[in-house]
Design a protein around this motif. Structure first.
Motif, PDB file in Angstrom:
ATOM      1  N   ALA A   1     -33.410  99.889  -2.658  1.00 25.37           N
ATOM      2  CA  ALA A   1     -34.115 101.184  -3.566  1.00 25.37           C
ATOM      3  C   ALA A   1     -35.021 102.137  -2.794  1.00 25.37           C
ATOM      4  N   ILE A   2     -35.535 101.931  -1.677  1.00 25.32           N
ATOM      5  CA  ILE A   2     -36.731 102.496  -0.915  1.00 25.32           C
ATOM      6  C   ILE A   2     -36.618 103.256   0.202  1.00 25.32           C
ATOM      7  N   MET A   3     -35.420 103.484   0.683  1.00 22.19           N
ATOM      8  CA  MET A   3     -34.967 103.941   2.164  1.00 22.19           C
ATOM      9  C   MET A   3     -35.455 105.292   1.889  1.00 22.19           C
ATOM     10  N   GLY A   4     -36.337 105.755   2.889  1.00 23.91           N
ATOM     11  CA  GLY A   4     -36.700 107.330   2.838  1.00 23.91           C
ATOM     12  C   GLY A   4     -37.612 107.658   1.763  1.00 23.91           C
ATOM     13  N   LYS A   5     -38.234 106.605   1.226  1.00 24.06           N
ATOM     14  CA  LYS A   5     -39.091 106.646   0.281  1.00 24.06           C
ATOM     15  C   LYS A   5     -40.471 106.125   0.436  1.00 24.06           C
ATOM     16  N   VAL A   6     -40.506 104.771   1.031  1.00 25.44           N
ATOM     17  CA  VAL A   6     -41.607 103.998   1.571  1.00 25.44           C
ATOM     18  C   VAL A   6     -41.239 103.006   2.556  1.00 25.44           C
TER      19      VAL A   6
ATOM     20  N   SER B   1     -30.393 105.723  -1.412  1.00 26.88           N
ATOM     21  CA  SER B   1     -31.613 104.962  -2.138  1.00 26.88           C
ATOM     22  C   SER B   1     -31.883 105.795  -3.546  1.00 26.88           C
TER      23      SER B   1
END
Lengths: 476, 446
Positions: free
Chosen positions: A243-248, A344
């Motif tokens: 869910a979060i790759m490249g996001k946080v 993601s």
């Protein structure tokens, strides 16, 4: 279908070993096996047909939609399979001189570096063989750290009530008491409750974020502050990393230890339940506790690094599930930083799209904000028609899709947990929604259809009670 | 657009409309903004041809068994693998399925695991086998934990002739439950010292662990060990490919037999993945202390035979902190390789392969001794590996061998310092007479 033993005919053979081309040596009789094992006797053709026919009884990602929540059943690229089967990767020995396997070490080193970038951690080990094995390793690192600091008081690991069963089991295996923390009305860790239960005994907390409800815990920074405030450490269960790759990055959120499931996030196949791979990443101060060896690089040469001063030891033989690592690395190369981020984004988009559509038919608890890569719905209102969540999903089998996860997480009743992943198209999701709508209608009009489902699968509902009572665990 | 992501711009627009948000970004609004990132510090993706070229180049720098003759074992072995094994196990219906949670559409997985459990029972001589663990080392660690859990005793006696990495793994795992590990020494013939074993058994002892054949290739005297250890849980780490010729550990009274399945049709893979197997004596009480998934036979509502995961009340997804282990994913695909392999070779093939390993390794030893540079370290009978001491310079020797297309023996001093100039040689059915003669001629020329 017949068992392979039931098609066996004495005298048939499926493989002829190489001819003896040296003088023969006969072991003394005392060592020799008295009776041969009753293995199948069959031709190569018999064996091929048997297993091919068995394979056709399976549902798989290569067959269709597999929205099994928390398992990230994304498409498994064929390029990765091919790459890992190259002779230079598959036919090498873990003990051959390091100068003769530089390519293998280079790949592992690069993968360590890539995973560090993705997670925001400072050091990695690729040794763990599965997610739960990564958890085991990570918590062992935490324990070793506290013991090194002579902080023997720390004997509790805090685990949310929405957590995977592997978390409390891992804590126990490491000699910790698993302390459950309740979720609040938003499905997140109850901060007031957390403040009450932390203290000198707190060794750490194991968190999945987004959690198993598909909810990103917005209080994560506060949680980190509370846990670090009592000298505890934060463990990130990477089951939901997709869910979060490249996001946080967990490393930026205050986590001290992270595990990855390469077979979820990085597209390596699930293999009917394994092999996967569960690398862990840690912050700098925990690096001395990592299992040995890790892969190092000096003067353009790669080497096995055994220098970790306070290592917990090994958690398995050799260096990890190398061919799984090759597949994950091939995936990262193909996707690149931009592609992983897009993966993601599309995973989260797909989940929110499905949630929006399905919430018209089924109740979706905790539906106050966007979900991440998965969400939980409940069929509880259908109980009045005598239909349970299990009946609901069993009926999906008749429509040719794999059911979502059911009865998990434990904090929602009659729940089904849906994770579409980014590799599914809008058409596939729309078809799934139609199926859900159809089944919901059937539940009210003809509940028996669901209660007796599935109807057209290779076998129908199986008697679990009888299996556990009679205990036939092998052919005789 | 990435080849594995189907969304067109039109899809994106329609989907965002349904969700009721302006853009994808707003779906991530629950993540604290001060910690948000916008990109990953990695290069952009590359096309399939580009990826393969890069990986091929890496693979080619590795000296692999298609180009080199291997005389190295020590836990991972270069065996002959029938072509059909990989061909069948590469079917997507097997390898892209997950844990058989939905039994009705997983009978292929479940039946193959049931057959696997049977085959493991047959070759080990045990009553019950589970559906796999990660590898031999972690299987052994779990066996040691199980013994303590079952007996409530916390001292394990472990032969110092087991694989050193298995011992290290066990030591890691026992740190949590605080099980004490005491090593049993070996005699000059390479077998477990029965006297040492006898002197170390006490009321605290939970189990006795030996490897068969042991790390130095020696075939342990399981009968004598069992006679001394009596009712104490007897754990045997076995090499399954040897069990077509060697007597089954179950026949000697083993309580738990574990091991690594790599020798049963799985490539060396730089040490993983393979799978671990875990078998116990037939005992309805003992099985409840066992880790890992177990498949059982039952019937469906129409009375048709089928298979399910059973005794799940032991497992983490039900029992959580009280589970027998935290294991979830196992190595089921590895068991499929083994089941296909064992089905193809059959009882006769497994025996012949075992005999080939014995003959080839003994011939290799004889030829090495004839060079005058190698003397055997241990005198007891062995399977396909043996230790010799050499008067040659080991690193020079291995370099010369490598130059001639041979991956030489394991230099044991790299694992145990006191074993200077000691080499662990291995020969399997895959080593031809020609390869052995080539090895000898290179050694004679040094």
């Amino acid at each position: 279908m017949e068992l392979i033993f039931e098609i066996s005919e004495h005298g048939r053979r499926g493989f002829i070993p190489p001819k003896l081309d040296v003088e023969s040596y006969d072991l003394p009789d005392e060592f020799k096996r008295a009776e041969p094992p009753r293995l199948p006797e069959a031709t190569e053709g018999d064996v091929v047909r048997h297993y091919t026919n068995l394979s056709r009884l399976n549902y798989a990602v290569d067959v269709g939609f597999y929205p099994l929540g928390s398992c990230t059943m994304k498409y498994n690229p064929k390029l990765n399979e091919y790459a890992s089967s190259l002779d230079g990767f598959s036919k090498i020995h873990p003990y051959q001189d390091v100068s003769t396997v530089q390519g293998a070490l280079e790949l592992m080193f690069n993968l360590q570096e890539d995973l560090k970038s993705i997670s925001g951690m400072d050091a990695m080990t690729l040794q763990p063989a599965a997610g739960a094995h990564g958890e085991y390793t990570g918590v062992a690192v935490i324990r070793a750290y506290h013991e090194y600091k002579k902080d023997f008081e720390k004997d509790e690991m805090i685990i949310p009530d929405s957590a995977h069963g592997t978390n409390p089991a891992t804590a126990s295996m490491n000699g910790y008491k698993a302390v459950e923390i309740k979720s609040d009305k938003n499905g997140m860790v109850d901060i007031e409750e957390l403040k009450k239960i932390v203290g000198p005994h707190t060794a750490g907390i194991m968190l999945t974020n987004p959690n198993t409800l598909g909810i990103f815990d917005e209080n994560i920074l506060k949680i980190a502050e509370i846990i670090h405030g009592v000298g505890g450490l934060l463990y990130y269960d990477g089951a939901n990393f997709n869910a979060i790759m490249g996001k946080v990055r967990p490393g930026d959120m205050g986590f001290d230890v992270v595990h990855f499931n390469l077979h979820k996030t990085f597209s390596t196949p699930h293999g009917m339940g394994g092999p996967g791979a569960g690398p862990i990443g840690v912050k700098k101060f925990l690096e001395p506790f990592l299992p040995v060896p890790t892969i190092g690089k000096k003067n353009e040469k790669y080497f096995f690094d055994y220098s970790h001063k306070h290592t917990i030891g090994r958690v398995r033989s050799f260096y990890g599930n190398f061919s799984v690592l090759v597949k994950a690395y091939a995936y990262i190369l193909t996707m690149g930083g931009d592609g992983l981020k897009r993966a993601s984004e599309m995973a989260v988009l797909n989940a929110n799209y499905l949630k929006a559509k399905i919430s018209e038919t089924l109740e979706v608890p905790y539906n106050t904000r966007p979900c991440m890569h998965e969400f939980v719905a409940t069929t509880e209102p259908l109980l009045e028609h005598g239909v349970k969540a299990l009946d609901f999903v069993k009926r999906m089998l008749d429509y040719g899709v794999h059911p979502p996860t059911v009865y998990f997480p434990l904090i929602v009743h009659e729940d089904i947990m849906i994770e579409p992943t980014e590799t599914e198209s809008k058409e596939t999701l729309d078809k799934f929604v139609e199926i859900v709508e159809k089944i919901a209608k059937e539940a009210k009009e003809n509940p028996k259809l669901l209660q007796e489902a599935p109807h057209i699968t290779p076998v129908r509902r199986l008697d679990d009670v009888r299996a556990a009572k009679q205990l036939i665990l092998r052919w005789k | 657009m990435e080849p594995y992501i189907p969304h067109t711009d039109q899809d994106l627009k329609e989907m965002l409309d349904v969700i009721g948000v302006q853009n994808v970004e707003s779906l991530f609004s629950t993540i604290p903004s001060e910690k948000r990132i916008n990109s990953i510090d990695l290069p952009d993706g590359i096309d399939e041809f580009g990826v393969l070229s890069k990986l091929r180049k890496m693979a080619l720098t590795n000296a692999s068994a298609d180009r080199y003759a291997f005389f190295m074992g020590a836990g991972v072995y270069n065996h002959v693998i029938p072509s059909a094994v990989n061909q069948i196990a590469s079917r997507g219906d097997f390898y892209t399925a997950y844990t058989p949670y939905q039994a009705e559409v997983s009978q292929g997985t479940l039946q193959s695991l049931f057959e696997f459990q049977t085959m493991i029972c047959e070759i080990t001589g045990m009553g019950i086998a589970n559906a796999s663990m990660y590898d031999g080392a972690s299987s052994l660690a779990e066996a040691v934990l199980m013994a303590s859990r079952y007996t409530q005793k916390y001292k394990a006696l472990v032969a110092d002739t087991i694989h050193p990495e298995y011992l290290e793994t066990v030591k890691t795992y026992v740190a949590g439950p605080k099980i004490e590990i005491e090593k049993i020494s070996h005699d000059s013939d390479g077998k477990v010292s029965l006297n040492d074993l006898k002197s170390k058994i006490d009321d605290k002892t939970s189990c006795v662990v030996v490897q068969y054949p042991n790390f130095y290739g020696i075939i342990e005297n399981l009968k004598a060990i069992k006679e001394i250890s009596k009712d104490i849980i007897f754990i045997v780490v076995a090499n399954p490919i040897s069990l077509g010729v060697l007597e089954a550990p179950g026949k000697f009274g083993a309580d738990i037999v574990v091991g690594d399945g790599q020798t049963l049709g799985i490539q060396m893979n730089f040490g993983g993945p393979s799978f671990g197997f875990f078998a116990i004596r037939e005992d309805p009480k003992f099985v409840r202390a066992m880790p890992g998934r177990i498949i059982g036979e039952t019937v469906d509502v129409d009375g048709k035979r089928g298979f399910v995961m059973t005794l799940q009340a032991r497992e983490q997804h039900i029992r959580r902190e009280k589970a027998t282990s935290n294991i979830c994913s196992n190595h089921a695909l590895g068991t499929l390789y083994a089941s296909i392999y064992l089905s193809l070779v059959g009882p006769k093939g497994l025996k012949e392969i075992g005999e080939l390993n014995i003959s080839k390794s003994h011939y290799l030893l004889k030829r090495l001794e004839e060079t005058g540079h190698f003397v055997r370290t241990f005198s007891a009978e062995f399977f396909n590996e043996f230790v010799v001491k050499t008067d040659l310079n080991v690193s020079k020797m291995n370099k010369a061998l490598f130059k001639n297309g041979i991956i030489g023996p394991l230099d044991l001093s790299k694992i145990e310092e006191q074993m200077k100039d000691q080499l662990l040689f291995c020969a399997t059915e895959s080593n031809t007479a020609e390869e052995i003669e080539k090895l000898i001629s290179v050694l004679e020329a040094i």
